[in-house]
Design a protein around this motif. Structure first.
Motif, PDB file in Angstrom:
ATOM      1  N   GLY A 125       0.821  -1.199   0.000  1.00 50.71           N
ATOM      2  CA  GLY A 125       0.000   0.000   0.000  1.00 50.71           C
ATOM      3  C   GLY A 125       0.854   1.246   0.000  1.00 50.71           C
ATOM      4  O   GLY A 125       1.869   1.304   0.696  1.00 50.71           O
ATOM      5  N   GLY A 126       0.449   2.275  -0.796  1.00 46.81           N
ATOM      6  CA  GLY A 126       1.222   3.506  -0.853  1.00 46.81           C
ATOM      7  C   GLY A 126       2.641   3.241  -1.311  1.00 46.81           C
ATOM      8  O   GLY A 126       2.883   2.649  -2.361  1.00 46.81           O
ATOM      9  N   ASP A 127       3.633   3.681  -0.482  1.00 48.47           N
ATOM     10  CA  ASP A 127       5.044   3.428  -0.800  1.00 48.47           C
ATOM     11  C   ASP A 127       5.619   2.366   0.111  1.00 48.47           C
ATOM     12  O   ASP A 127       6.819   2.357   0.391  1.00 48.47           O
ATOM     13  N   GLU A 128       4.767   1.448   0.586  1.00 47.34           N
ATOM     14  CA  GLU A 128       5.206   0.363   1.458  1.00 47.34           C
ATOM     15  C   GLU A 128       5.257  -0.947   0.668  1.00 47.34           C
ATOM     16  O   GLU A 128       4.323  -1.283  -0.066  1.00 47.34           O
ATOM     17  N   PHE A 129       6.326  -1.692   0.843  1.00 48.73           N
ATOM     18  CA  PHE A 129       6.533  -2.956   0.129  1.00 48.73           C
ATOM     19  C   PHE A 129       6.906  -4.030   1.138  1.00 48.73           C
ATOM     20  O   PHE A 129       7.497  -3.747   2.189  1.00 48.73           O
ATOM     21  N   GLY A 130       6.552  -5.273   0.791  1.00 50.06           N
ATOM     22  CA  GLY A 130       6.917  -6.404   1.623  1.00 50.06           C
ATOM     23  C   GLY A 130       7.634  -7.449   0.793  1.00 50.06           C
ATOM     24  O   GLY A 130       7.330  -7.636  -0.385  1.00 50.06           O
ATOM     25  N   ILE A 131       8.575  -8.154   1.398  1.00 46.75           N
ATOM     26  CA  ILE A 131       9.324  -9.208   0.710  1.00 46.75           C
ATOM     27  C   ILE A 131       9.322 -10.442   1.596  1.00 46.75           C
ATOM     28  O   ILE A 131       9.619 -10.357   2.797  1.00 46.75           O
ATOM     29  N   LEU A 132       9.003 -11.581   1.014  1.00 49.03           N
ATOM     30  CA  LEU A 132       9.061 -12.858   1.710  1.00 49.03           C
ATOM     31  C   LEU A 132      10.079 -13.739   0.994  1.00 49.03           C
ATOM     32  O   LEU A 132       9.934 -14.012  -0.200  1.00 49.03           O
ATOM     33  N   LEU A 133      11.130 -14.163   1.745  1.00 44.87           N
ATOM     34  CA  LEU A 133      12.166 -14.964   1.098  1.00 44.87           C
ATOM     35  C   LEU A 133      12.796 -15.933   2.073  1.00 44.87           C
ATOM     36  O   LEU A 133      12.590 -15.848   3.283  1.00 44.87           O
ATOM     37  N   HIS A 134      13.537 -16.879   1.511  1.00 42.07           N
ATOM     38  CA  HIS A 134      14.332 -17.801   2.303  1.00 42.07           C
ATOM     39  C   HIS A 134      15.790 -17.333   2.267  1.00 42.07           C
ATOM     40  O   HIS A 134      16.261 -16.813   1.250  1.00 42.07           O
ATOM     41  N   GLN A 135      16.513 -17.560   3.344  1.00 38.90           N
ATOM     42  CA  GLN A 135      17.881 -17.025   3.432  1.00 38.90           C
ATOM     43  C   GLN A 135      18.829 -17.730   2.469  1.00 38.90           C
ATOM     44  O   GLN A 135      19.749 -17.122   1.944  1.00 38.90           O
TER      45      GLN A 135
END
Length: 517
Positions: free
Chosen positions: A433-443
């Protein structure tokens, strides 16, 4: 209603009043035979010729001022009225002036035969104006199938009606001696009402019931041919019954039809309706081609069981009818498959829109949360740890304020593309939303700090948008799901990353903060 349209309607009403008064007076005259039988017949036929002449003149004058389909239908209607007037003129000369038995002129028969032919072309030209049928616009994506279905519908209706008419005539002729019959004349007489009904049915089939009311010229044309069909049917029935004297009152239908043709020439232009087509209109269009089909089947069955020989024409018409019905069903199956494909494509598109951001094409918050929930539930102690990054851009509001939201949207797309390029395709990047981002990852062998630092450094480089260089700094919060957090939920893991992001903001712009328990 515009001033020009209002003037057209006033002219139409005035002409309609005059024509109605003349028609009423003529009907009274032929009903009472005020001028005697020959005189009344001559008067009503002359009036019909006069109607045709005025119709021709009016149509030609109107055609000179118009172009395209609006001009074409007037020219074809002119040909219709000319043939009607020519046929009537030949009838008056042959029957009333020369006293010859009918049919004594091939010219008159040809003229009458061409009336429904030109009328059918007139109907098609009126449909081309685009105001008589909504389904032509709705089917623009599959015009070839729509035209094929229309053509097959016309073939089904025409074959069924002609088959019924011919079978009925043959049943009548079997009870009478061939010497007392003018078979060819009866066939021609039978063709008149059948052809008139065909034109009317095809017009309804193409335009729909409400299309006739929205297109005055088309509606009047249909009513005119139905009026002709009534008189022609009664005349043919009387002739088949052996009656030689046809009462003049039967001609009221012919006079009414020619009067309606005259009103067609001065009818105001139609206009499309903004309302949706009613369900009854769809059912009417679906049912019309098949209404005469069972009647034709019954006539053929009766002809096959009454001991008389089936005529070759009936065999040809029956074969044509069967082929048209089979062809229409095949097209209907293909159309249903096409619609099913469109439905599935629409469902896929709706599903994509429900789970993706419309501006950047990235996953949205709903897809991110659902994917994170499944990842947390399926996470095991032996698998690679899950890592969630919560990114917020500190200087993004300045871009919107200084350069406008269009530039801000373009910058968001560039940021999204860079984020996507920084990470493997197996990792999920979402705009929350807006200028917010999310990232889901494995190391995948790297520490949480190494992963976060790589993303932070990749986002610090300037962005090129519309020929300008923009520098926006990102605050990144990072949370890790470790084996010790077996009871941690997806919502709690995302909240940890969000909290770490605010910690990074308090430290200063362009920093990374790891959540610590």
């Amino acid at each position: 209603m515009s001033a020009a349209r209002g003037a057209q309607w006033r002219l139409f009403r005035a002409v309609a009043v005059v024509v109605s008064l003349v028609l009423v007076a003529a009907s009274v005259m032929v009903t009472t035979e005020a001028l005697g039988n020959p005189g009344s017949v001559l008067a009503d036929k002359t009036l019909q010729v006069l109607f045709s002449v005025v119709t021709v003149v009016t149509l030609l004058v109107g055609a000179r001022r118009r172009s395209g389909a609006d001009r074409d239908w007037r020219l074809w209607m002119t040909a219709t009225a000319c043939c009607m007037g020519l046929g009537l003129g030949v009838w008056i000369w042959t029957k009333l002036i020369s006293g010859l038995p009918l049919p004594a002129s091939t010219l008159g028969n040809i003229a009458y035969f061409m009336v429904p032919v030109f009328a059918l072309i007139t109907v098609i030209s009126l449909i081309d104006l685009g105001v008589a049928g909504e389904e032509q616009q709705q089917q623009a994506t599959r015009p070839r199938r729509a035209r094929a279905v229309l053509l097959l519908d016309v073939v089904i209706v025409a074959s069924s009606v002609l088959l019924v008419g011919h079978a009925g005539l043959m049943l009548k002729l079997t009870n009478r001696s061939a010497s007392s019959m003018a078979g060819g004349n009866l066939v021609l007489q039978l063709m008149h009402p059948i052809s008139y009904v065909l034109v009317a049915v095809i017009a309804v089939l193409v335009s729909g019931a409400r299309g006739l009311s929205r297109q005055p010229a088309l509606g009047l044309l249909v009513l005119g041919f139905l009026a002709h069909a009534v008189s022609a049917t009664i005349t043919t029935s009387l002739v088949l019954s052996g009656i030689r004297h046809i009462p003049p009152v039967i001609d009221i239908g012919y006079m009414t039809g020619n009067a309606l043709f005259l009103l067609t020439a001065v009818a105001p232009p139609g206009r499309p309706s903004s309302r949706k087509r009613r369900r009854s209109d769809h059912w009417l269009r679906l049912a019309v081609p098949y209404v005469p089909l069972p009647i034709a089947a019954l006539f053929l069955a009766f002809r096959a069981t009454d001991g008389t020989q089936i005529e070759p024409l009936e065999i040809y018409l029956g074969s044509c009818l069967i082929a048209a019905v089979v062809g229409r069903q095949l097209i209907a199956i293909a159309d249903n498959l096409w619609l099913l494909g469109r439905l599935r494509a629409s469902q896929r598109e709706l599903e994509y829109q429900a789970y993706h951001d419309s501006l950047t094409g990235l996953a949205n918050r709903a897809l991110f949360q659902e994917t994170l929930r499944r990842a947390v539930e399926n996470n095991t102690a032996t698998g690679p740890p899950l890592l969630v990054l919560f990114i917020d851009f500190d200087d993004f509001k300045k871009v919107n304020d200084q350069y406008g939201h269009a530039t801000g949207d373009a910058l968001l797309r560039v940021i999204s593309a860079r984020l996507r390029a920084l990470l493997p395709s197996t990792d999920l990047v979402a705009r929350l939303g807006g200028d917010e981002f999310g990232i889901l990852l494995h190391q995948n062998g790297k520490t949480a700090e190494q992963v976060g630092t790589a993303v932070l450094e990749g986002m610090q480089r300037p962005y090129q948008v519309d020929g300008r260089e923009h520098v926006v700094r990102a605050s990144i919060g990072l949370a890790e799901l470790s084996p010790d957090d077996a009871t941690l939920t997806a919502e709690e893991l995302l909240a940890r990353a969000d909290s770490a992001m605010y910690t990074a903001k308090r430290r200063g712009k362009g920093t990374l903060a790891l959540h610590s328990t």
